[in-house]
Design an enzyme around this catalytic site. Structure first.
Site, PDB file in Angstrom:
ATOM      1  N   GLY A  53       0.835  -1.199   0.000  1.00  0.00           N
ATOM      2  CA  GLY A  53       0.000   0.000   0.000  1.00  0.00           C
ATOM      3  C   GLY A  53       0.864   1.241   0.000  1.00  0.00           C
ATOM      4  CB  SER A  54      -0.010   4.731   0.656  1.00  0.00           C
ATOM      5  OG  SER A  54      -0.677   4.568   1.887  1.00  0.00           O
ATOM      6  CB  CYS A 111       3.549   0.185  -6.976  1.00  0.00           C
ATOM      7  SG  CYS A 111       3.452  -1.534  -7.423  1.00  0.00           S
ATOM      8  CD  GLU A 121       2.673   5.772  -5.660  1.00  0.00           C
ATOM      9  OE1 GLU A 121       2.402   5.961  -4.463  1.00  0.00           O
ATOM     10  OE2 GLU A 121       2.740   4.640  -6.179  1.00  0.00           O
ATOM     11  CD  GLU A 128       6.995  -5.591  -2.335  1.00  0.00           C
ATOM     12  OE1 GLU A 128       7.262  -4.602  -3.050  1.00  0.00           O
ATOM     13  OE2 GLU A 128       7.680  -6.624  -2.343  1.00  0.00           O
ATOM     14  CG  LEU A 129       5.787   0.746   1.312  1.00  0.00           C
ATOM     15  CD1 LEU A 129       6.588   1.563   2.307  1.00  0.00           C
ATOM     16  CD2 LEU A 129       4.406   0.423   1.856  1.00  0.00           C
TER      17      LEU A 129
HETATM   18  P1  NAP Z   1      -3.424   2.425   1.262  1.00  0.00           P
HETATM   19  O1  NAP Z   1      -4.386   3.531   1.389  1.00  0.00           O
HETATM   20  O2  NAP Z   1      -2.140   2.512   2.005  1.00  0.00           O
HETATM   21  O3  NAP Z   1      -4.236   1.099   1.679  1.00  0.00           O
HETATM   22  C1  NAP Z   1      -3.643  -0.170   1.626  1.00  0.00           C
HETATM   23  C2  NAP Z   1      -4.309  -1.072   2.655  1.00  0.00           C
HETATM   24  O4  NAP Z   1      -3.991  -0.596   3.956  1.00  0.00           O
HETATM   25  C3  NAP Z   1      -5.832  -1.091   2.568  1.00  0.00           C
HETATM   26  O5  NAP Z   1      -6.287  -2.389   2.853  1.00  0.00           O
HETATM   27  C4  NAP Z   1      -6.222  -0.128   3.673  1.00  0.00           C
HETATM   28  O6  NAP Z   1      -7.521  -0.341   4.186  1.00  0.00           O
HETATM   29  C5  NAP Z   1      -5.180  -0.469   4.716  1.00  0.00           C
HETATM   30  N1  NAP Z   1      -4.995   0.550   5.748  1.00  0.00           N
HETATM   31  C6  NAP Z   1      -5.271   1.869   5.704  1.00  0.00           C
HETATM   32  N2  NAP Z   1      -4.929   2.444   6.879  1.00  0.00           N
HETATM   33  C7  NAP Z   1      -4.427   1.470   7.682  1.00  0.00           C
HETATM   34  C8  NAP Z   1      -3.904   1.436   8.995  1.00  0.00           C
HETATM   35  N3  NAP Z   1      -3.829   2.524   9.745  1.00  0.00           N
HETATM   36  N4  NAP Z   1      -3.468   0.256   9.498  1.00  0.00           N
HETATM   37  C9  NAP Z   1      -3.516  -0.867   8.756  1.00  0.00           C
HETATM   38  N5  NAP Z   1      -4.028  -0.894   7.492  1.00  0.00           N
HETATM   39  C10 NAP Z   1      -4.455   0.259   6.958  1.00  0.00           C
HETATM   40  O7  NAP Z   1      -3.024   2.148  -0.256  1.00  0.00           O
HETATM   41  P2  NAP Z   1      -3.969   2.052  -1.535  1.00  0.00           P
HETATM   42  O8  NAP Z   1      -4.471   3.408  -1.864  1.00  0.00           O
HETATM   43  O9  NAP Z   1      -4.960   0.945  -1.401  1.00  0.00           O
HETATM   44  O10 NAP Z   1      -2.900   1.569  -2.624  1.00  0.00           O
HETATM   45  C11 NAP Z   1      -2.109   2.445  -3.308  1.00  0.00           C
HETATM   46  C12 NAP Z   1      -0.681   2.435  -2.839  1.00  0.00           C
HETATM   47  O11 NAP Z   1      -0.172   1.108  -2.843  1.00  0.00           O
HETATM   48  C13 NAP Z   1       0.237   3.213  -3.757  1.00  0.00           C
HETATM   49  O12 NAP Z   1       1.144   3.975  -3.006  1.00  0.00           O
HETATM   50  C14 NAP Z   1       0.952   2.117  -4.529  1.00  0.00           C
HETATM   51  O13 NAP Z   1       2.185   2.507  -5.075  1.00  0.00           O
HETATM   52  C15 NAP Z   1       1.100   1.079  -3.484  1.00  0.00           C
HETATM   53  N6  NAP Z   1       1.338  -0.238  -4.082  1.00  0.00           N
HETATM   54  C16 NAP Z   1       2.584  -0.805  -3.968  1.00  0.00           C
HETATM   55  C17 NAP Z   1       2.834  -2.039  -4.565  1.00  0.00           C
HETATM   56  C18 NAP Z   1       4.166  -2.716  -4.446  1.00  0.00           C
HETATM   57  O14 NAP Z   1       4.241  -3.919  -4.695  1.00  0.00           O
HETATM   58  N7  NAP Z   1       5.239  -2.013  -4.093  1.00  0.00           N
HETATM   59  C19 NAP Z   1       1.833  -2.666  -5.287  1.00  0.00           C
HETATM   60  C20 NAP Z   1       0.582  -2.045  -5.384  1.00  0.00           C
HETATM   61  C21 NAP Z   1       0.343  -0.839  -4.763  1.00  0.00           C
HETATM   62  P3  NAP Z   1      -8.794   0.525   3.684  1.00  0.00           P
HETATM   63  O15 NAP Z   1      -8.966   0.194   2.253  1.00  0.00           O
HETATM   64  O16 NAP Z   1      -9.876   0.030   4.542  1.00  0.00           O
HETATM   65  O17 NAP Z   1      -8.424   1.970   3.904  1.00  0.00           O
END
Ligand code: NAP
Length: 488
Positions: free
Chosen positions: A242-243, A296, A391, A262-263
């Protein structure tokens, strides 16, 4: 493909009733619910439970019990994973519809994600079959005379998996597949926008023979169920994609746990005058805009040598203008809606900011009749603009020009992220210079930074994370190396 019944927009998922999740040996509906709507047109796709930290406690206890009472031998793990790959291939179209509906990923791209999930299961099965420890030559030390040593790879314990919205299937399989190969039970918290691919996946794995308790799903907000998983003392490892802000927050919150991150990234590609820039322009058409740039490793920063910049941009813009914008369920669509209106408005704001600072919109920059942001190329971009420094996670490619290759390498490296970077050149020495100089988890030569195969070590440095995924690499994290010493 499963026949859709009138109250379903996703095969097997009711639009009118709550879809329960597998937890603690049953199907749980929860006291409160989350509405899941299409990011494209707001249509209600279904509802899932909004679970609590007490539900997470029950799931973790049940996962531990499953590992204790029903441990999986390596051959059993491999058989389940191989069967899962076969079932995934059979159900590919159902999964593609789920992905297209809940994430607004164009259906043909969604099918590609389901195909990758087949491969991820296959590679996980291969790892399950070959997982092994090392021999340790204890007799190499004087104190070790008469002793034999070796290591066993044992499951680390319960894995807490937290996944993002942008690859709602394959990135979940990248956590669940290796965990099964390692012999670990998983408690999965999918992104709230994209729970249905995970629920269908749990059904598929049950059909593949995965014992009860090895995959449970806790839908609910990140702040509630995500934090409860992170804080739980019986979760041995958190596998998070995630982020960066959320990821590093988890790392800080759980200093005694294994935490794999993985961010994000703002992937650069350098295009030298001696490189095949026409091929680069053809590849960036998809690499910058597949799933509206919400990958990502989406190609975001294009650094092009000034001597070929005009010709390259002309070609790139012609290619990008061919992309079809529209409904994710339409076969012709290449680019559809961002995950939310708020995200779209943020990206539009970053485009305006870039234009105010001297950037020029070479194509796109506006919304179509459905409010979808069109694929956008911005030239005259500067490193300090948000579209370069951060990003974007939207359908925007920022083109900068440079005079010297050394400067281009420097600009590419000057970032808080470090997932993948790339260079196009026909000079092997420049390619090797990039391999040595670009400070990223992966460096690609004559390929876009967006390329990935599911068995390669994939991951970043700096704000992009701290681990490598790919079944063989994830399994290392998900197992402990237990040393056995036999004294003769
Ligand atoms: P995100 O907002 O960080 O959410 C990712 C996951 O974390 C979701 O399941 C979210 O739940 C959960 N989450 C949110 N707040 C949390 C907390 N305080 N504690 C624990 N879990 C929490 O990311 P996203 O918008 O879904 O995805 C986009 C990001 O992922 C981008 O930055 C992208 O580059 C990155 N990404 C990286 C890779 C890699 O392999 N490096 C691959 C894909 C994506 P909710 O949905 O309920 O908020």
């Amino acid at each position: 493909m499963t026949q859709l019944i009138p109250t379903q927009l996703i095969p097997g998922i009711s639009t009118t009733e709550v879809t329960p999740v597998p937890l603690a040996g049953g199907l749980v509906f929860g006291a409160a619910v989350i509405d899941v709507q299409s990011p494209f047109d707001g249509e209600l796709l279904g509802q899932v439970p909004a679970l609590t930290s007490a539900d997470v406690d029950r799931a973790v206890a049940y996962a531990r019990k499953a590992m204790h009472e029903r441990p999986l031998a390596q051959w059993q793990r491999a058989e389940i994973l191989d069967k899962a790959a076969l079932l995934m291939a059979e159900r590919r179209d159902d999964f593609a519809i789920a992905i297209a509906r809940e994430a607004a990923k164009p259906i043909k791209t969604a099918r590609g994600e389901a195909d990758r999930a087949v491969a991820t299961f296959q590679f996980s099965g291969a790892v399950a079959r070959t997982l092994t420890g090392d021999t340790v030559p204890l007799e190499a030390a004087a104190v070790g005379g008469g002793k034999i040593g070796f290591t066993l790879r044992v499951p680390v314990g319960v894995v807490g998996a937290i996944s993002p919205f942008n690859f709602p299937l394959n990135l979940v399989v990248h956590k669940v597949g290796p965990a099964i190969a390692a012999g670990c039970a998983v408690v999965l918290k999918p992104a709230s926008q994209t729970p249905f691919s995970s629920i269908l996946l749990a059904r598929l794995l049950a059909d593949a023979g995965l014992p009860d308790g090895y995959l449970q799903i806790v839908t609910g907000s990140g702040g509630t169920v995500g934090n409860a998983l992170v804080d739980h003392p019986d979760v041995a490892l958190i596998s998070f994609t995630g982020s960066p802000d959320v990821g590093w927050g988890i790392r800080a919150r759980a200093p005694r746990k294994r935490v794999g991150l993985e961010l994000g990234n703002n992937a650069p590609v350098i295009i030298e005058a001696d490189g095949d820039w026409a091929t680069a322009a053809a590849k960036i058409k998809l690499a910058g805009f597949a799933h509206a740039g919400q990958s990502c490793i989406s190609t975001q920063r294009v650094l092009v040598h000034q001597s070929i910049a005009d010709a390259f941009v002309t070609k790139l813009v012609a290619n990008v203008n061919e992309l079809v914008v529209g409904d994710p369920m339409a076969e012709a669509t290449d680019v559809s809606a961002l995950i939310s209106r708020a995200e779209r408005d943020r990206v539009v704001g970053w485009i305006s900011e870039a234009v105010s600072a001297g950037g020029q919109v070479a194509c796109g920059g506006d919304l179509d009749a459905n409010g979808v942001l069109r694929p956008t190329v911005i030239v005259n971009a500067k490193p300090e603009m948000n579209i370069c420094a951060l990003e974007v996670f939207g359908p925007v490619v920022a083109v900068q020009t440079y005079e010297s290759y050394d400067t281009a390498l420097q600009i590419a490296n000057d970032t808080r992220y470090g997932l993948q970077a790339a260079v196009f050149t026909s000079d092997i020495a420049k390619g090797l210079q990039a391999a040595r100089t670009l400070d990223f988890g992966g460096v690609l030569i004559n390929e876009v930074p967006t390329w990935r195969a599911d068995h390669m070590p994939y991951g970043g440095i700096r704000d992009s994370g701290n681990t490598r995924e790919g079944p063989a690499y994830s399994v290392r994290e998900m197992t402990e190396e237990r040393l056995i010493i036999i004294s003769g």
